[in-house]
Scaffold this motif. Structure first.
Motif, PDB file in Angstrom:
ATOM      1  N   THR A   1      -1.732 -16.158   9.400  1.00 30.25           N
ATOM      2  CA  THR A   1       0.222 -16.095   8.434  1.00 30.25           C
ATOM      3  C   THR A   1       0.224 -14.936   7.953  1.00 30.25           C
ATOM      4  O   THR A   1       0.978 -14.216   7.902  1.00 30.25           O
ATOM      5  N   ILE A   2      -0.857 -15.256   6.334  1.00 33.19           N
ATOM      6  CA  ILE A   2      -0.831 -14.666   4.666  1.00 33.19           C
ATOM      7  C   ILE A   2      -1.604 -12.901   5.775  1.00 33.19           C
ATOM      8  O   ILE A   2      -0.811 -12.215   5.691  1.00 33.19           O
ATOM      9  N   GLN A   3      -2.221 -12.457   6.959  1.00 29.98           N
ATOM     10  CA  GLN A   3      -2.322 -11.012   7.606  1.00 29.98           C
ATOM     11  C   GLN A   3      -1.035 -11.143   7.668  1.00 29.98           C
ATOM     12  O   GLN A   3      -0.660  -9.765   7.810  1.00 29.98           O
ATOM     13  N   GLN A   4      -0.510 -11.804   8.380  1.00 29.06           N
ATOM     14  CA  GLN A   4       0.738 -10.814   9.301  1.00 29.06           C
ATOM     15  C   GLN A   4       1.984 -11.378   8.307  1.00 29.06           C
ATOM     16  O   GLN A   4       2.454  -9.626   8.609  1.00 29.06           O
ATOM     17  N   ILE A   5       2.156 -11.596   6.701  1.00 26.86           N
ATOM     18  CA  ILE A   5       2.977 -10.980   5.967  1.00 26.86           C
ATOM     19  C   ILE A   5       2.428  -9.652   5.340  1.00 26.86           C
ATOM     20  O   ILE A   5       3.351  -9.300   5.145  1.00 26.86           O
ATOM     21  N   MET A   6       1.015  -9.645   5.371  1.00 28.18           N
ATOM     22  CA  MET A   6       1.128  -8.156   4.626  1.00 28.18           C
ATOM     23  C   MET A   6       1.273  -7.059   5.312  1.00 28.18           C
ATOM     24  O   MET A   6       1.949  -5.830   5.283  1.00 28.18           O
ATOM     25  N   ASN A   7       1.228  -7.609   6.881  1.00 26.29           N
ATOM     26  CA  ASN A   7       1.483  -6.469   7.734  1.00 26.29           C
ATOM     27  C   ASN A   7       3.053  -5.742   7.470  1.00 26.29           C
ATOM     28  O   ASN A   7       3.365  -4.916   7.927  1.00 26.29           O
ATOM     29  N   ILE A   8       4.077  -7.290   7.881  1.00 30.15           N
ATOM     30  CA  ILE A   8       5.411  -7.147   7.555  1.00 30.15           C
ATOM     31  C   ILE A   8       5.008  -6.144   5.964  1.00 30.15           C
ATOM     32  O   ILE A   8       6.262  -5.167   6.366  1.00 30.15           O
ATOM     33  N   VAL A   9       4.931  -6.409   5.306  1.00 34.66           N
ATOM     34  CA  VAL A   9       5.023  -5.991   3.576  1.00 34.66           C
ATOM     35  C   VAL A   9       4.473  -4.243   4.331  1.00 34.66           C
ATOM     36  O   VAL A   9       5.131  -3.436   3.928  1.00 34.66           O
ATOM     37  N   LYS A  10       2.981  -4.529   5.378  1.00 37.61           N
ATOM     38  CA  LYS A  10       3.013  -2.460   5.362  1.00 37.61           C
ATOM     39  C   LYS A  10       4.017  -1.733   5.903  1.00 37.61           C
ATOM     40  O   LYS A  10       4.208  -0.396   5.798  1.00 37.61           O
ATOM     41  N   TYR A  11       4.202  -2.370   6.810  1.00 40.19           N
ATOM     42  CA  TYR A  11       5.451  -1.965   8.466  1.00 40.19           C
ATOM     43  C   TYR A  11       6.485  -1.576   7.397  1.00 40.19           C
ATOM     44  O   TYR A  11       7.262  -0.559   7.880  1.00 40.19           O
ATOM     45  N   HIS A  12       6.760  -2.438   6.672  1.00 40.62           N
ATOM     46  CA  HIS A  12       8.143  -2.377   6.120  1.00 40.62           C
ATOM     47  C   HIS A  12       8.751  -1.073   5.064  1.00 40.62           C
ATOM     48  O   HIS A  12       8.861  -0.477   4.505  1.00 40.62           O
ATOM     49  N   PHE A  13       7.374  -1.013   4.469  1.00 41.01           N
ATOM     50  CA  PHE A  13       7.490   0.428   3.208  1.00 41.01           C
ATOM     51  C   PHE A  13       6.312   1.233   3.662  1.00 41.01           C
ATOM     52  O   PHE A  13       6.591   2.347   2.824  1.00 41.01           O
ATOM     53  N   ASN A  14       5.761   1.392   4.942  1.00 37.36           N
ATOM     54  CA  ASN A  14       5.212   2.722   5.621  1.00 37.36           C
ATOM     55  C   ASN A  14       3.661   2.789   4.677  1.00 37.36           C
ATOM     56  O   ASN A  14       4.456   4.017   4.435  1.00 37.36           O
ATOM     57  N   THR A  15       3.419   2.123   4.067  1.00 35.68           N
ATOM     58  CA  THR A  15       2.324   2.378   3.332  1.00 35.68           C
ATOM     59  C   THR A  15       1.240   1.655   3.513  1.00 35.68           C
ATOM     60  O   THR A  15       0.815   0.038   3.605  1.00 35.68           O
ATOM     61  N   GLU A  16      -0.099   2.123   3.111  1.00 34.57           N
ATOM     62  CA  GLU A  16      -1.630   0.723   3.190  1.00 34.57           C
ATOM     63  C   GLU A  16      -1.195   0.480   1.213  1.00 34.57           C
ATOM     64  O   GLU A  16      -0.747   0.886   0.233  1.00 34.57           O
ATOM     65  N   LEU A  17      -1.596  -0.657   1.411  1.00 36.25           N
ATOM     66  CA  LEU A  17      -1.543  -1.799   0.129  1.00 36.25           C
ATOM     67  C   LEU A  17      -3.469  -1.798  -0.342  1.00 36.25           C
ATOM     68  O   LEU A  17      -4.031  -1.451  -0.077  1.00 36.25           O
ATOM     69  N   ASP A  18      -3.415  -1.598  -2.625  1.00 36.72           N
ATOM     70  CA  ASP A  18      -4.634  -1.394  -2.391  1.00 36.72           C
ATOM     71  C   ASP A  18      -5.509  -3.078  -2.542  1.00 36.72           C
ATOM     72  O   ASP A  18      -4.998  -3.835  -3.380  1.00 36.72           O
ATOM     73  N   GLU A  19      -6.208  -3.215  -1.131  1.00 39.35           N
ATOM     74  CA  GLU A  19      -6.849  -4.203  -1.197  1.00 39.35           C
ATOM     75  C   GLU A  19      -7.527  -5.061  -2.991  1.00 39.35           C
ATOM     76  O   GLU A  19      -8.147  -6.058  -3.041  1.00 39.35           O
ATOM     77  N   TYR A  20      -8.149  -3.759  -3.675  1.00 38.27           N
ATOM     78  CA  TYR A  20      -8.778  -3.902  -4.451  1.00 38.27           C
ATOM     79  C   TYR A  20      -8.053  -4.284  -6.299  1.00 38.27           C
ATOM     80  O   TYR A  20      -8.469  -4.459  -6.490  1.00 38.27           O
ATOM     81  N   SER A  21      -6.814  -4.067  -5.997  1.00 33.14           N
ATOM     82  CA  SER A  21      -5.517  -4.331  -6.579  1.00 33.14           C
ATOM     83  C   SER A  21      -5.116  -5.613  -7.445  1.00 33.14           C
ATOM     84  O   SER A  21      -5.485  -6.443  -6.579  1.00 33.14           O
ATOM     85  N   LEU A  22      -5.567  -6.132  -8.988  1.00 30.06           N
ATOM     86  CA  LEU A  22      -4.804  -7.023  -9.607  1.00 30.06           C
ATOM     87  C   LEU A  22      -3.576  -7.332  -8.845  1.00 30.06           C
ATOM     88  O   LEU A  22      -3.976  -8.461  -8.287  1.00 30.06           O
ATOM     89  N   ASN A  23      -2.896  -6.916  -8.792  1.00 27.29           N
ATOM     90  CA  ASN A  23      -1.939  -7.510  -8.419  1.00 27.29           C
ATOM     91  C   ASN A  23      -2.176  -7.643  -6.728  1.00 27.29           C
ATOM     92  O   ASN A  23      -0.677  -8.757  -6.120  1.00 27.29           O
TER      93      ASN A  23
END
Length: 279
Positions: free
Chosen positions: A179-201
């Motif tokens: 479910t967490i993975q799907q939530i991350m996918n929703i964020v990525k597709y909504h903003f059409n961007t990749e997320l920095d998996e190594y960031s503190l945020n």
């Protein structure tokens, strides 16, 4: 402490003067023991408290089938996990992890290998527990001369996460990771961007989602009176992020038939803003 039942030469079911039952383990502890007799406490290596009849029956059955060496390896892994995480883990971990390790070794001996479909997600979302799983493989290799694949480090990590979050079953931890993975996918597709998996945020967001999912499974609702004052402001200032949080809410409603409260939406909005804003 008095012997109630001799399970085998290395394991006893005992009762203390207050009536509490415990499983005691140690090499040769049951060899000269007698039902109703005293325990040779110098031989005790591990103590496990019995909390209910189901646990007693399950544990007694399991311990009859498993060698002392397997039990000792599981106990060392759990001790390492407690120190590494710096947290108290559920007592049921000894039962579930010992059972898993025993059957993983049996499968290995029979040439049966299980792929861990969630290995990638476990590495990302439960990295600390996965590293403990890797150390567990080393302990098993050194103590039992069995080389288990990396997939097993992921399975062991799920047991540790389960004991840490005190969820009902390891299956819930697997479901949580998906479910967490799907939530991350929703964020990525909504903003059409990749997320920095190594960031503190990103790490903060993952941590928030773990506890968000725990609240979801346990039926606990987040109640924060401070969010009321900022709710309107955030919905107006972070419209795109709030819209993303609403997408997540609809996904959760479809999957779990649960409607997220505004408090949850606000916290999701704040974390989404953080991970999608370059600093």
């Amino acid at each position: 402490m008095q012997v109630k039942k001799i399970i085998n030469n290395n394991i006893l079911l005992t009762v203390d003067p207050g009536g509490s039952e415990r499983i005691l383990m140690g090499k040769g502890i049951g060899f000269h023991a007698k039902n109703g007799g005293p325990v040779d406490e110098a031989l005790v290596e591990k103590t496990y408290a019995i909390t209910d009849e189901w646990t007693e029956n399950k544990l007694t059955q399991l311990l009859r089938e498993i060698s002392l060496e397997h039990l000792q390896a599981a106990n060392e892994i759990i001790s390492f996990a407690r120190v590494s995480l710096g947290k108290k883990l559920s007592e049921n971990l000894f039962l579930t992890l010992t059972d898993h390790i025993h059957y993983a070794i049996c499968r290995q001996e029979q040439g049966i290998f299980l792929k861990n479909a969630l290995l990638w997600e476990i590495k990302r979302f439960y990295n600390h527990e996965f590293l403990i799983g890797k150390e567990a493989l080393r302990i098993i290799r050194d103590k039992l001369a069995v080389e288990l694949p990396e997939d097993e480090a992921g399975f062991i990590a799920l047991h540790i996460v389960n004991a840490n979050l005190d969820l009902a079953a390891v299956s819930q931890v697997s479901e949580m990771a998906e479910t967490i993975q799907q939530i991350m996918n929703i964020v990525k597709y909504h903003f059409n961007t990749e997320l920095d998996e190594y960031s503190l945020n990103y790490e903060r967001f993952v941590t928030h989602l773990k506890f968000f999912m725990q609240r979801l499974f346990s039926g606990v609702q987040l109640k924060d009176p401070d969010t009321v004052a900022i709710m309107g402001h955030l919905k107006e200032q972070y419209q795109k992020e709030y819209a993303c949080a609403e997408k997540i809410s609809r996904y959760i409603a479809t999957l779990y038939q649960r409607q997220l409260q505004e408090d949850e939406l606000i916290y999701l909005t704040i974390h989404i803003k953080r991970i999608t804003t370059e600093e």
